[in-house]
Write an enzyme that holds these catalytic residues in place. Structure first.
Site, PDB file in Angstrom:
ATOM      1  N   SER A 132      42.786  26.510  36.620  1.00  0.00           N
ATOM      2  CA  SER A 132      44.117  26.791  36.081  1.00  0.00           C
ATOM      3  C   SER A 132      44.388  25.815  34.944  1.00  0.00           C
ATOM      4  CB  SER A 132      45.188  26.632  37.172  1.00  0.00           C
ATOM      5  OG  SER A 132      44.993  27.591  38.196  1.00  0.00           O
ATOM      6  N   SER A 190      35.573  33.868  39.698  1.00  0.00           N
ATOM      7  CA  SER A 190      36.390  32.830  39.070  1.00  0.00           C
ATOM      8  C   SER A 190      37.759  33.370  38.668  1.00  0.00           C
ATOM      9  CB  SER A 190      35.664  32.278  37.844  1.00  0.00           C
ATOM     10  OG  SER A 190      36.313  31.160  37.320  1.00  0.00           O
ATOM     11  N   ASP A 210      40.218  32.349  36.225  1.00  0.00           N
ATOM     12  CA  ASP A 210      40.530  31.503  35.077  1.00  0.00           C
ATOM     13  C   ASP A 210      41.809  32.015  34.429  1.00  0.00           C
ATOM     14  OD1 ASP A 210      38.038  29.925  35.197  1.00  0.00           O
ATOM     15  OD2 ASP A 210      37.102  31.848  34.744  1.00  0.00           O
TER      16      ASP A 210
END
Length: 364
Positions: free
Chosen positions: A243, A279, A281
Site C-alpha cells: 500500500s 499482489s 498493489d
C-alpha cells in the site's frame, strides 16, 4: 540506517525529514502490537496500525484525492467514494489484511466520540488499506484492537517518521527480507513550483532476485541459499501486496491526483515489484492545496479551486517515482531480524553487504 547513508537515489532533493511529513501539516502515527503466545501460532502477534493524517481536520475539510490499483488482490476501504467524488474525507490507516474491518469500525467510533454525535446523523467511510503479515504473525488471532487505532491517531505527529518494523509494517516482508514502513520526499526547485511530494509505503511483496536499488541488482548478490527467505518455509504466504500513500502540496484536482497515484507503480517497478497475481498493489494520492469545507453538508455552495496545468506535472511524476523507490528501500534499511510463528525468522537486509555491492557497481 537509511539508503541515503549508502547511496543517493534520484535527482531531486528530499525535504527536511525525507518523509511524507515534509508536506506541511501531514502527520503520521503508529501503534505496534507484539505478543508472544505459548503455542506455535496462537497468540503470537507481529502486527499493528499506521495512520496518515492529512493537513488540518480532514473530517471537516475534505481535499482532492485519487486512487489507482496496479493489481487488485487487496483492499482499500472507502476507495469507491474517492473514485466517485474525488474527495478524501478521513485519515488513511494501514494494517494487516484481516484487521481492516476492525480498524475501519474503530475510526468511525473514534470520530463519533470526538464529536459527541447522537449517532443519528454521523456519516463516515474510513479509508483503510491492508497488507498480509500472516507469514510471521497470527493473523487470525485479531490482535489489532480499537485501542490500537486510537493510539496511532493520538500519537500522530509531524517531523521524523519511524520506519521498518513499526505500526502496520511490523510483520511485513519485502523481497524476502524483513520489510515494513518506509517513507521519503522530494522538493521541486522554485522554477518548477517548489512543491513537495511525500510518500509513505507499507511494503510486503517481491522475490529476492528481483530487488533493485538505484538500478543495482542487489538481490541477486544476496541469495536465499545464504540468507533464507520465505521460499525455504513449508507454508509460503498466500498473498503479497503493498500500500502506497502519496501526499503533495501541489494544487491538483482529483484526476491529477489519480495520475500521480499511477506513477507509484513505476517506483514499485524500479525496486523490482512485478504486481504478481496475488499482489494487492493499491495507491492513493491526495493534495493539501485545496480545502473544500465540511463533507457532511452545510458548507459553501461554491469553492474557488487552484489547479496545476497538466503540462506542468512531469516534475511531480518524477518526484513521485523517486520518492516511492526510496521509501521502499528505506523500509528495508530500517527493518530488523524478526522471529514469528512456527519458529520462522525473517532476516533484515544486510546493509554492510549492500554498501559493498553498491560500491562494486560504482553507485555511491
Amino acid at each position: 540506517m537509511r539508503i541515503r547513508d549508502i547511496a543517493r537515489i534520484g535527482g531531486f532533493p528530499c525535504g527536511e525529514y525525507n518523509a511524507v511529513t515534509d508536506v506541511k501539516g501531514v502527520r503520521v502515527g503508529h501503534s505496534t502490537v507484539i505478543k508472544d503466545g505459548a503455542g506455535p501460532v496462537e497468540g503470537i502477534a507481529r502486527t499493528g496500525v499506521t495512520v496518515v493524517l492529512p493537513a488540518g481536520d480532514i473530517v471537516e475539510n475534505a481535499m482532492y484525492a485519487g486512487v489507482f490499483s496496479l493489481n487488485g488482490n487487496g483492499e482499500l476501504s472507502g476507495c469507491h467514494w474517492i473514485e466517485e467524488s474525488g474527495l478524501l474525507t478521513t485519515p488513511i490507516a494501514l494494517t494487516n489484511t484481516h484487521s481492516l474491518g476492525i480498524v475501519r469500525d474503530a475510526m468511525i467510533d473514534y470520530y463519533a466520540r470526538l464529536r459527541k454525535t447522537d449517532g443519528s446523523s454521523y456519516w463516515m467511510l474510513p479509508v483503510v488499506g491492508e497488507t498480509w503479515d500472516g507469514w510471521l504473525s497470527d493473523i487470525n488471532g485479531m490482535h489489532v484492537r480499537p485501542e490500537h487505532l486510537c493510539a496511532a491517531l493520538d500519537s500522530a505527529a509531524s517531523g521524523p517518521v519511524a520506519e521498518g518494523c513499526v505500526g502496520g509494517g511490523t510483520g511485513m516482508i519485502l523481497h524476502e527480507f524483513k520489510g515494513g514502513i518506509g517513507t521519503s520526499s522530494r522538493v521541486l526547485p522554485e522554477e518548477l513550483g517548489g512543491y513537495t511530494v511525500g510518500v509513505l509505503i507499507q511494503g510486503n511483496y517481491g522475490k529476492r532476485e528481483d530487488l533493485l536499488i538505484n538500478g543495482v541488482p542487489v538481490g541477486r548478490h544476496i541469495p536465499t541459499s545464504r540468507i533464507p527467505g520465505k521460499e525455504q518455509a513449508l507454508q509460503p504466504t498466500p498473498k503479497e501486496d503493498g500500500s502506497i500513500i502519496i501526499a503533495t502540496d501541489a494544487p491538483l484536482t482529483p484526476d491529477q491526483c489519480k495520475r500521480l497515484a499511477r506513477r507509484a507503480g513505476l517506483g514499485l517497478g524500479r525496486t523490482g515489484g512485478l504486481a504478481f497475481d496475488g499482489s494487492g498493489d493499491i495507491f492513493i494520492a491526495f493534495s493539501t492545496a485545496n480545502r473544500l469545507g465540511s463533507n457532511a453538508g452545510g458548507g459553501p455552495r461554491e469553492h474557488t479551486v487552484r489547479t496545476l496545468s497538466h503540462g506542468c506535472m512531469d516534475p511531480l511524476f518524477r518526484a513521485t517515482v523517486e520518492a516511492t523507490h526510496e521509501a521502499i528501500v528505506n523500509a528495508l534499511c530500517a527493518a530488523t531480524d524478526t522471529d514469528g510463528i512456527l519458529g520462522r525468522r525473517m532476516y533484515a537486509l544486510p546493509l554492510d553487504e549492500v554498501r559493498g555491492i553498491m560500491r562494486r557497481y560504482e553507485s555511491l
